[in-house]
Design a protein around this motif. Structure first.
Motif, PDB file in Angstrom:
ATOM      1  N   GLY A 513       0.779  -1.224   0.000  1.00  0.00           N
ATOM      2  CA  GLY A 513       0.000   0.000   0.000  1.00  0.00           C
ATOM      3  C   GLY A 513       0.813   1.277   0.000  1.00  0.00           C
ATOM      4  O   GLY A 513       0.245   2.374  -0.088  1.00  0.00           O
ATOM      5  N   ALA A 514       2.134   1.162   0.094  1.00  0.00           N
ATOM      6  CA  ALA A 514       2.975   2.360   0.210  1.00  0.00           C
ATOM      7  C   ALA A 514       3.260   2.961  -1.159  1.00  0.00           C
ATOM      8  O   ALA A 514       3.703   2.267  -2.075  1.00  0.00           O
ATOM      9  CB  ALA A 514       4.285   2.013   0.908  1.00  0.00           C
ATOM     10  N   PRO A 515       3.035   4.266  -1.309  1.00  0.00           N
ATOM     11  CA  PRO A 515       3.443   4.939  -2.548  1.00  0.00           C
ATOM     12  C   PRO A 515       4.934   5.235  -2.526  1.00  0.00           C
ATOM     13  O   PRO A 515       5.582   5.172  -1.475  1.00  0.00           O
ATOM     14  CB  PRO A 515       2.625   6.229  -2.521  1.00  0.00           C
ATOM     15  N   SER A 516       5.474   5.566  -3.655  1.00  0.00           N
ATOM     16  CA  SER A 516       6.889   5.913  -3.741  1.00  0.00           C
ATOM     17  C   SER A 516       7.113   7.320  -3.189  1.00  0.00           C
ATOM     18  O   SER A 516       6.351   8.246  -3.490  1.00  0.00           O
ATOM     19  CB  SER A 516       7.357   5.836  -5.192  1.00  0.00           C
ATOM     20  N   LEU A 517       8.152   7.484  -2.387  1.00  0.00           N
ATOM     21  CA  LEU A 517       8.524   8.813  -1.902  1.00  0.00           C
ATOM     22  C   LEU A 517       9.251   9.620  -2.965  1.00  0.00           C
ATOM     23  O   LEU A 517       9.457  10.820  -2.808  1.00  0.00           O
ATOM     24  CB  LEU A 517       9.416   8.685  -0.657  1.00  0.00           C
ATOM     25  N   VAL A 518       9.654   8.947  -4.050  1.00  0.00           N
ATOM     26  CA  VAL A 518      10.374   9.617  -5.132  1.00  0.00           C
ATOM     27  C   VAL A 518       9.430  10.015  -6.253  1.00  0.00           C
ATOM     28  O   VAL A 518       9.492  11.122  -6.782  1.00  0.00           O
ATOM     29  CB  VAL A 518      11.497   8.699  -5.673  1.00  0.00           C
ATOM     30  N   ASP A 519       8.510   9.103  -6.623  1.00  0.00           N
ATOM     31  CA  ASP A 519       7.564   9.355  -7.703  1.00  0.00           C
ATOM     32  C   ASP A 519       6.194   8.828  -7.289  1.00  0.00           C
ATOM     33  O   ASP A 519       5.923   7.633  -7.407  1.00  0.00           O
ATOM     34  CB  ASP A 519       8.034   8.670  -8.989  1.00  0.00           C
ATOM     35  N   PRO A 520       5.310   9.693  -6.816  1.00  0.00           N
ATOM     36  CA  PRO A 520       3.982   9.238  -6.357  1.00  0.00           C
ATOM     37  C   PRO A 520       3.159   8.571  -7.447  1.00  0.00           C
ATOM     38  O   PRO A 520       2.172   7.892  -7.148  1.00  0.00           O
ATOM     39  CB  PRO A 520       3.315  10.540  -5.877  1.00  0.00           C
ATOM     40  N   ASN A 521       3.522   8.752  -8.717  1.00  0.00           N
ATOM     41  CA  ASN A 521       2.779   8.146  -9.821  1.00  0.00           C
ATOM     42  C   ASN A 521       3.241   6.727 -10.128  1.00  0.00           C
ATOM     43  O   ASN A 521       2.664   6.062 -10.999  1.00  0.00           O
ATOM     44  CB  ASN A 521       2.910   9.011 -11.080  1.00  0.00           C
ATOM     45  N   ASP A 522       4.292   6.268  -9.451  1.00  0.00           N
ATOM     46  CA  ASP A 522       4.786   4.911  -9.689  1.00  0.00           C
ATOM     47  C   ASP A 522       3.830   3.898  -9.046  1.00  0.00           C
ATOM     48  O   ASP A 522       2.878   4.249  -8.343  1.00  0.00           O
ATOM     49  CB  ASP A 522       6.198   4.760  -9.121  1.00  0.00           C
ATOM     50  N   ILE A 523       4.108   2.607  -9.254  1.00  0.00           N
ATOM     51  CA  ILE A 523       3.280   1.516  -8.758  1.00  0.00           C
ATOM     52  C   ILE A 523       3.056   1.638  -7.243  1.00  0.00           C
ATOM     53  O   ILE A 523       3.986   1.929  -6.494  1.00  0.00           O
ATOM     54  CB  ILE A 523       3.945   0.162  -9.074  1.00  0.00           C
ATOM     55  N   ILE A 524       1.822   1.434  -6.807  1.00  0.00           N
ATOM     56  CA  ILE A 524       1.538   1.261  -5.384  1.00  0.00           C
ATOM     57  C   ILE A 524       1.842  -0.201  -5.052  1.00  0.00           C
ATOM     58  O   ILE A 524       1.370  -1.120  -5.727  1.00  0.00           O
ATOM     59  CB  ILE A 524       0.074   1.584  -5.060  1.00  0.00           C
ATOM     60  N   ILE A 525       2.641  -0.424  -4.024  1.00  0.00           N
ATOM     61  CA  ILE A 525       3.038  -1.793  -3.693  1.00  0.00           C
ATOM     62  C   ILE A 525       1.793  -2.628  -3.382  1.00  0.00           C
ATOM     63  O   ILE A 525       0.994  -2.258  -2.520  1.00  0.00           O
ATOM     64  CB  ILE A 525       4.005  -1.807  -2.485  1.00  0.00           C
ATOM     65  N   PRO A 526       1.606  -3.749  -4.085  1.00  0.00           N
ATOM     66  CA  PRO A 526       0.414  -4.568  -3.847  1.00  0.00           C
ATOM     67  C   PRO A 526       0.477  -5.286  -2.507  1.00  0.00           C
ATOM     68  O   PRO A 526       1.519  -5.342  -1.853  1.00  0.00           O
ATOM     69  CB  PRO A 526       0.428  -5.568  -5.018  1.00  0.00           C
ATOM     70  N   PHE A 527      -0.682  -5.865  -2.136  1.00  0.00           N
ATOM     71  CA  PHE A 527      -0.800  -6.538  -0.844  1.00  0.00           C
ATOM     72  C   PHE A 527       0.221  -7.662  -0.693  1.00  0.00           C
ATOM     73  O   PHE A 527       0.852  -7.816   0.341  1.00  0.00           O
ATOM     74  CB  PHE A 527      -2.216  -7.096  -0.696  1.00  0.00           C
ATOM     75  N   GLY A 528       0.388  -8.459  -1.719  1.00  0.00           N
ATOM     76  CA  GLY A 528       1.316  -9.585  -1.633  1.00  0.00           C
ATOM     77  C   GLY A 528       1.063 -10.570  -2.752  1.00  0.00           C
ATOM     78  O   GLY A 528       0.647 -10.190  -3.847  1.00  0.00           O
ATOM     79  N   ALA A 529       1.310 -11.826  -2.463  1.00  0.00           N
ATOM     80  CA  ALA A 529       1.139 -12.876  -3.464  1.00  0.00           C
ATOM     81  C   ALA A 529       0.435 -14.064  -2.816  1.00  0.00           C
ATOM     82  O   ALA A 529       0.771 -14.457  -1.698  1.00  0.00           O
ATOM     83  CB  ALA A 529       2.490 -13.302  -4.041  1.00  0.00           C
ATOM     84  N   THR A 530      -0.530 -14.625  -3.524  1.00  0.00           N
ATOM     85  CA  THR A 530      -1.186 -15.833  -3.053  1.00  0.00           C
ATOM     86  C   THR A 530      -0.312 -17.048  -3.371  1.00  0.00           C
ATOM     87  O   THR A 530       0.714 -16.936  -4.054  1.00  0.00           O
ATOM     88  CB  THR A 530      -2.563 -15.991  -3.712  1.00  0.00           C
ATOM     89  N   SER A 531      -0.712 -18.212  -2.894  1.00  0.00           N
ATOM     90  CA  SER A 531       0.079 -19.427  -3.099  1.00  0.00           C
ATOM     91  C   SER A 531       0.187 -19.766  -4.578  1.00  0.00           C
ATOM     92  O   SER A 531      -0.764 -19.594  -5.348  1.00  0.00           O
ATOM     93  CB  SER A 531      -0.562 -20.612  -2.364  1.00  0.00           C
TER      94      SER A 531
END
Length: 750
Positions: A513-531
């Motif tokens: 859920g964290a945005p980039s502190l360098v480029d707010p338009n970059d990918i929002i980190i996703p929740f994770g990965a399922t099995s």
């Protein structure tokens, strides 16, 4: 040459391993009961202590080069990521559980790919077993594509014994290597109680020059530790083994290089440090019923690690007005792990055989993330106000648990044909927590990256603390299956066909859920990965003829891997995250051949062919991961090794041995080829490793209990690139073999 080589059949040319039968065949416990390796219906290589010593294998590197179908990705000391049968999207696997489970006795020590893992010392081990293919129905921890087991020697209840091995080597002109190992076994009560103690110390001077820190031979390794094992057998049915071990591995700098600077050069503003301290305690209880053997193993591990790395490569010169900048991460992590495994394995001679077991793991990992500049850079740029070199501090911890039941049932229709079915059902959970405290330093609302990358001075006067936060718990539960048919048309030939499945636990991204502190338009980190899920089909044959003088093992496999867990990195700040992508298929074959053509002569060679590639991929999955349909995964197409020894009598009481072994590893991709978030832009860090060969030679002498061995490693001083780090933040991203090394080993009672 794997330890099932027939070289040990000739008693007058080599000592018999303690786990050999009278005919020289190796006994393994890969199925949780003692069986000849030639009768085990799975693809397995085993290495005895004698073979490890003979080849100078003291860690994972030698195992990786000698085992068909297996590659060790080792960027530096204390980073080990095995790939088996092509099941890997890159050689690093940050945030991902290893696809190959690694066990020291009953403790799973494999973990996620961007944490330090101590290289265990391989002295005084019973053997090392490498099992290829999913192993979940008999092993509690995840084993998506294989499992490696390091089985340490237990105390001898009857005889006092000592052993020692000393190794001195010279790399280049001034890099000196020292290795000291010793063992003592003391029976305290004959046939009932004994203790065994092992100690080791390694001081291996480095061979790289760090042009950033100005240190010559910067990647020196200091490693020491030991273990104490107590075995008590109060009755013929009951045995209790208590083990305590400690190892501290302290590399002074990374072994990754920057070829653009010249041979054996690297650069970082401070040493990259990947150290580990691991303490293990274990209690194993075995009880022999009339019909089965009950084993209970309780293990507690305390592991402290240091992950200090220069991240300056994230911002290349010219990317921003102020780039490059001083930027690094000093992360300290603390793992506390408890593992309980209980098994019941039948011992009856009837047609039914079974193994039933339960597994529980609880891990707490505390990680302190300290992002740094350096004091000289801060002063030069007019950046003031920080209490030290750190502009961001964050304290976190993660809780993960695994509970599983597993078992196999075998029915023997005759001595020549039997069927095996197995199942494992496991539940896993993982949850991350941000602890209150720490801070993010800002000035007028802007952070360190803003000022440093724009080349502006600032006085940081605001230190915003992080609030405590609880992440979403990721849960997963899935069954794993195995079905196998074994047919022995004769005592000398075993054939088998196996279907098995595997999966890995779901993953929570630390920065979800964290945005980039360098480029707010970059990918929002996703929740994770399922099995993810893996289905493996394998057929194989194992033959042993002429009293063990010829043995041939071969296996063919086809693997379907779906919902693949993959690593990606956000472009603007190189933050790692895990995600899922479509599917891949891996197919290939492996073979091992061992021959004794004449008395005193042993020849062995093995090889593997693998074709693994992405077969299913949606546009969204391609965009977030950088993957491409049809892209080959990170495994060589061709690899193999060969080994020859000649044993002869030098004098009446002096035996000699000349040995040559060589390995070849083909080239393979370092990662996916495109940029996460920019699917049509080639990834700047993408590359292919070199195809490379390694040759070692040795001449050994033995008189009674004393032995000496003169050796040369990397005979032709091969400097090929054997590893490419997939992430942009490292300027020094390339791994190579240790340059040519000459040395001598002295042994006692080996």
């Amino acid at each position: 040459m794997p330890a099932d080589a027939a070289a040990q059949d000739a008693a007058d040319t080599a000592p018999q391993a303690e786990d050999n039968t009278d005919d020289g065949s190796i006994i393994v416990t890969a199925t949780r009961r003692e069986e000849r390796i030639q009768d085990v219906p799975l693809s397995i290589s085993a290495y005895s202590q004698e073979e490890l010593t003979e080849k100078g294998i003291v860690g994972y590197e030698g195992i990786g080069r000698e085992t068909p179908g297996v590659v060790l990705n080792k960027p530096t000391a204390n980073f080990n990521n095995f790939t088996a049968r092509g099941i890997a999207t890159n050689g690093y696997n940050a945030n991902l559980q290893s696809s190959v489970a690694i066990y020291i006795d009953e403790l799973p020590v494999s973990t996620i790919g961007n944490t330090t893992v101590v290289d265990p010392n391989l002295f005084d081990v019973e053997r090392v077993e490498f099992l290829r293919g999913p192993q979940g129905t008999l092993f509690g921890s995840g084993s998506l594509s294989g499992a490696m087991r390091i089985l340490q020697k237990s105390p001898d209840l009857d005889d006092f014994d000592t052993a020692a091995l000393v190794d001195f080597g010279l790399t280049g002109s001034d890099s000196f290597r020292q290795r000291y190992n010793a063992m003592v076994n003391v029976p305290l009560v004959e046939d009932r109680l004994a203790v065994r103690a092992v100690g080791f110390y390694r001081d291996e001077e480095g061979y790289l020059d760090n042009v950033g820190t100005g240190v010559h031979n910067s990647n020196t390794l200091i490693d020491y530790g030991g273990r104490l094992v107590l075995l008590w057998r109060p009755t013929d049915r009951l045995s209790i083994k208590l083990l305590g071990s400690y190892e501290y591995s302290n590399p002074k700098d990374s072994s990754l290089t920057a070829p653009s600077l010249g041979r054996n050069k690297r650069v970082s503003d401070e040493p990259d440090r990947f150290t580990g301290k691991q303490a293990i305690t274990n209690a194993t209880i075995d009880y022999e019923f009339d019909f089965a053997k009950l084993t209970s193993s309780s293990t507690y591990s305390d592991f402290d690690q240091r992950f200090y790395v220069d991240l300056a490569g994230t911002f290349a010169p010219g990317s921003f007005p102020g780039a490059p900048i001083a930027f690094g991460l000093d992360a300290d992590a603390y793992d506390k792990v408890f593992v309980q495994e209980t098994r019941l394995a039948s011992t009856l001679d009837g047609p039914f055989q079974f193994v039933l077991g339960g597994f529980y793991l609880h891990r707490r990992r505390d990680v302190d993330y300290f992002y740094r500049s350096n004091l000289a850079f801060l002063a030069a740029r007019g950046l003031t106000g920080l209490p030290d070199k750190y502009f961001q501090k964050q304290y976190t911890h993660f809780i993960s648990e695994e509970l599983a039941g597993f078992g196999e049932l075998t029915y023997r229709f005759s001595d020549n044909f039997w069927l095996t079915g197995g199942m494992r059902y496991g539940e896993t959970s993982a949850q991350g927590f941000t602890e209150a405290g720490g801070y993010l330093a800002t000035a007028f609302g802007f952070n360190y990256y803003d000022y440093a990358l724009l080349g502006l001075p600032a006085n940081f006067d605001t230190f915003t603390p992080y609030a405590a936060a609880t992440g979403v718990k990721a849960k997963g539960s899935k069954p794993s299956w195995k079905a196998s048919a074994t047919f022995k048309p004769s005592d000398s030939l075993t054939t088998y066909a196996t279907f098995s499945t595997g999966f890995r636990a779901p993953i929570v991204n630390a920065r979800a859920g964290a945005p980039s502190l360098v480029d707010p338009n970059d990918i929002i980190i996703p929740f994770g990965a399922t099995s993810d899920r893996l289905e493996s089909y394998e057929v194989g044959a194992k033959g042993r003829w002429l009293g063990g003088r010829v043995s041939i093992n071969t296996a063919f496999y086809l693997i379907d891997w779906s919902n693949i867990q993959a690593q990606a990195n956000r472009v603007s700040d190189s933050v790692q995250f895990a995600t899922n992508i479509g599917a891949a298929r891996s197919k290939g074959f492996e073979f091992e051949v061992n021959v004794i053509p004449a008395t005193g002569v042993s020849i062995g060679f093995n090889g593997a062919y693998n074709d693994s590639k992405i077969t299913k991929l949606s546009p969204a999955e391609a965009a977030i991961s950088g993957a491409v349909l049809g892209h080959r995964l990170s495994a060589p197409r061709i690899q193999g090794s060969a080994y020859m020894t000649y044993n002869f009598r030098l004098a009446e009481d002096v035996d000699a041995m000349l040995a040559v072994n060589a390995q070849h590893i083909g080239s393979y991709n370092s990662s996916f080829p495109n940029t996460p978030g920019l699917p049509n832009v080639p990834l700047a860090t993408f590359g292919k490793t070199d195809a490379y060969s390694n040759v070692n030679m040795s001449l050994g002498l033995k008189k009674g209990d004393l032995s000496a061995q003169f050796y040369v490693e990397n005979l032709f001083d091969n400097h090929s690139i054997t590893y490419i780090h997939p992430e942009a933040f490292l300027v020094s991203r390339f791994g190579t073999m240790r340059p040519r090394t000459f040395g001598v080993r002295f042994g006692y009672s080996l």
